[in-house]
Design a protein around this motif. Structure first.
Motif: not given
Length: 714
Positions: A604-606, A627-629, A655-656
């Motif tokens: 939500n907030t990066n 949460f994104i890995k 792309v994280y």
């Protein structure tokens, strides 16, 4: 010299004593899978009915670990009671599984009896999915192949032997809790009690790690389920007494208000008799079923019908199944002997001709668990002493009934080369390939979250459906969990209007909507749209389930088996390879979230978080607690209101992490089994040096995805 004689009975007793340790035979079934057979195993077991062939190529591609004990250390013995199996247990091992457990997560130190039951209460093992399969974080799994009521003592028993030591003296008091407390961590066996058995098969799945064990089990079962892609959208079940026009009106409500929905579920009143079932359209409620199905399908909806398998005397199936059913009735109806392939064939052929060919896309298979065994007043189902023409008894039939019911209905669609997504209230082992989501009449939100995790240990799909709620907050928190599960299901079987328009049941059915109904509707639309945007990612995760055996929804301990912080973490889970979900309940405005090793991003907030520690997080009612890995390419689609045959998803790839990374999408027609013949593509995504690239591999001619944008999250 005095001559000694011995009676035949005495000789029998001596021989019985000599052969109490049963001679076992070991068979290698596939890479990393062994079967130990001893005595005279039962004729009817969960594996008896597993027709899907093991995916041996995929199995051979997995690394094979080494058991923490010798196979010969598994002891099998028989006595007058039945069979006892003893499996070594290391002092530090953590155990998981036993089907869709509701009241427990880490099974170490528990006495578990996986029995099918419509009220899976407490932590005793009662469940909608009673698999006799458990896994260890030491990298192996054990499946006791039986349909009998079996008890597992998970490190809770100590046998008399030369190493027994004096008991520890209780210090500091004599309360009841202190007197009966035991750590159950230092006892050296899982002891399995199988009353009535004369032999047994024990399947041993080798790692090297916990996830590999689960992969091996799912691949051995024929691979994980790959539902029809429309099944990953929203399913909405209408009020039980809705007629044809009321259902059409509900379909129009969704489309007119641009609220995503793919499936409409029709509840009991569609039939002329429901308890037991006639499987005949009630003309006073649905005067023209063909026109009804055509109307809602024209609006982009799939139709799912509620039923159960107890056959009413009013049903055309009653006479054909009368000699192929058990000797006890349920609600005055027959209990089909689904062990008998001819009984399954009669039931399936009728459903095929009457419903599937008519355009029905799936079924809700209710009441196939046992009545609540916690109360003597709840005794609606058939007794354990029931007899069936096939020779199976009532106890074993209870354990297998939901599994066989799934098999019967699923094979209708498989033969027609049509994929489906079913609902079912009971299952068992080796059901990984069935696209059937389990559900429950229990309604505790914390337990619903826990069952998402436990489903991953058992090759099952769980649906934490949303019905009524205590408050808007409760409703939205439950909706967040449903959106982040294998099936997003809203069940309004006793609500005139959707629950987001009025959470008070009495007012809902009186047509009195909340003052803020439109705002709540807008909020739920936002959550539904996120679910629709997630479909390509979820579809790829289910493809990994089918081809690689990796559960799309799974506990963190499966991915991080050496991290002690995950051993008892029962309210966080992985979705695919890159999303960690941490749902909140009504009781929470904030919660503690543990993030494993690595770098993670708040969706939500990066905001970036370093793993290996816990954080307190807050998530709004219209946000997603995920949460994104780091290293994930998250493909999110522009939301559609439903998935059609010609839907092409317009995707933004997020792309994280600012480094080279890869991802993929699975692409096929979404509705047939042609992927089993290789007719599919792998859409490979990669990011390097501030540039995204796409490469398709495979023979599938059409395109399901159009990548329109790349966005990096640093």
């Amino acid at each position: 010299m005095k001559k000694h004689t011995i009676s035949a009975f005495a000789l029998f007793l001596i021989l019985q004593t000599l052969f109490i340790k049963t001679i076992a035979q070991v068979t290698n079934l596939a890479a990393g899978i062994q079967k130990i057979s001893a005595g005279y195993p039962d004729k009817f077991t969960p594996y008896t009915f597993c027709e899907e062939l093991p995916m041996k190529t995929a199995l051979a591609g997995l690394s094979v670990g080494k058991l923490p004990f010798k196979l010969a250390d598994i002891k099998i013995s028989t006595n007058e009671r039945g069979v006892v199996v003893e499996i070594p247990l290391d002092n530090s091992e953590q155990l998981y599984g036993f089907g869709l457990q509701l009241g427990s997560f880490n099974q170490r130190g528990l006495k578990i009896k996986p029995i099918v039951n419509d009220n899976p209460l407490n932590d005793v093992g009662y469940t909608h999915g009673p698999t006799t399969f458990y896994v260890s974080n030491k990298g192996y799994g054990i499946l006791i192949n039986t349909a009998r009521y079996t008890t597992f003592y998970c490190g809770t028993t100590a046998k008399l032997n030369d190493r027994n030591s004096a008991p520890t003296e209780i210090k500091g008091g004599t309360s009841v809790d202190e007197l009966y407390k035991t750590s159950n961590k230092e006892l050296g066996n899982v002891t399995v009690d199988i009353p009535g058995a004369k032999g047994i098969e024990v399947f041993v799945f080798e790692g090297p790690d916990l996830k590999n064990v689960i992969q091996r089990y799912n691949l051995f079962s024929g691979g994980g389920a790959l539902p029809a892609i429309w099944g990953l959208g929203i399913k909405y079940r209408v009020k039980a007494d809705f007629n044809q026009q009321q259902v059409i009106k509900m379909a129009e409500y969704f489309r007119n208000n641009h609220i995503p929905c793919d499936v409409l579920g029709i509840e009991p009143k569609w039939q002329t008799a429901a308890y037991s079932c006639s499987y005949v359209w009630a003309k006073d409620f649905f005067p023209d079923p063909d026109a009804f199905i055509a109307s809602v399908k024209d609006k982009g909806f799939q139709v799912n019908l509620w039923e159960h398998a107890f056959v009413s005397p009013k049903s055309p199936l009653y006479e054909p199944l009368k000699t192929k059913s058990g000797n006890y009735l349920v609600w005055g109806g027959l209990v089909p002997d689904f062990v008998d392939s001819s009984a399954r064939g009669i039931f399936a052929n009728y459903h095929d001709q009457t419903f599937v060919k008519q355009g029905i896309s799936g079924f809700k298979m209710d009441e196939c668990d046992n009545s609540n065994i916690a109360f003597g007043s709840n005794s609606w189902s058939f007794p354990e002493l029931s007899e069936f023409p096939s020779g199976i008894d009532g106890e074993q039939m209870h354990q297998l009934f939901g599994l066989l019911y799934q098999k019967t209905v699923y094979n209708i669609y498989k033969r027609a080369n049509k994929r489906t997504y079913l609902d079912v209230r009971a299952s068992n082992a080796f059901a990984s390939s069935y696209p059937a989501a389990l559900y429950s009449d229990t309604y505790d939100h914390d337990q619903y979250i826990k069952m998402i995790l436990n489903s991953g240990f058992s090759g099952m799909i769980w649906s934490p459906e949303v019905r009524e709620s205590n408050s808007i907050k409760d409703f939205m928190r439950r909706s967040q969990t449903a959106v982040l599960s294998a099936q997003t299901l809203f069940n309004s079987w006793y609500l005139q209007n959707p629950p987001w328009l009025q959470i008070n049941i009495k007012k809902n059915n009186a047509g009195q909507l909340m003052d803020n109904a439109k705002q709540t509707e807008a909020d739920i639309r936002k959550l539904f749209e996120f679910r629709m945007s997630l479909i390509p990612y979820l579809y790829n995760a289910f493809a990994d389930y089918h081809f690689k055996g990796i559960p799309p929804f799974r506990a963190l301990v499966m991915d991080y088996p050496d991290d002690k912080n995950t051993f008892n973490l029962s309210d966080e889970y992985m979705i695919g390879s890159g999303i960690l979900a941490a749902p909140l309940t009504e009781k929470m405005d904030e919660r503690k979230v543990y993030l494993p090793a690595g770098t993670w991003y708040d969706f939500n907030t990066n905001q970036k978080y370093e793993g290996g520690r816990s954080y307190i997080i807050k998530t709004g009612l219209t946000q997603l607690p995920i949460f994104i890995k780091d290293g994930t390419i998250l493909p999110l689609a522009r939301p559609v209101e439903h998935v059609a045959a010609d839907t092409k998803f317009e995707i933004t790839c997020f792309v994280y992490g600012d480094h080279k990374t890869v991802g993929s999408l699975f692409e096929d027609d979404g509705v047939t089994f042609n992927y089993e013949k290789g007719n599919h593509n792998s859409v490979n995504l990669s990011w390097d040096k501030n540039k995204g690239t796409i490469k398709r591999h495979g023979p599938f001619k059409s395109t399901m995805y159009n990548i329109v944008k790349w966005q990096i999250i640093k």
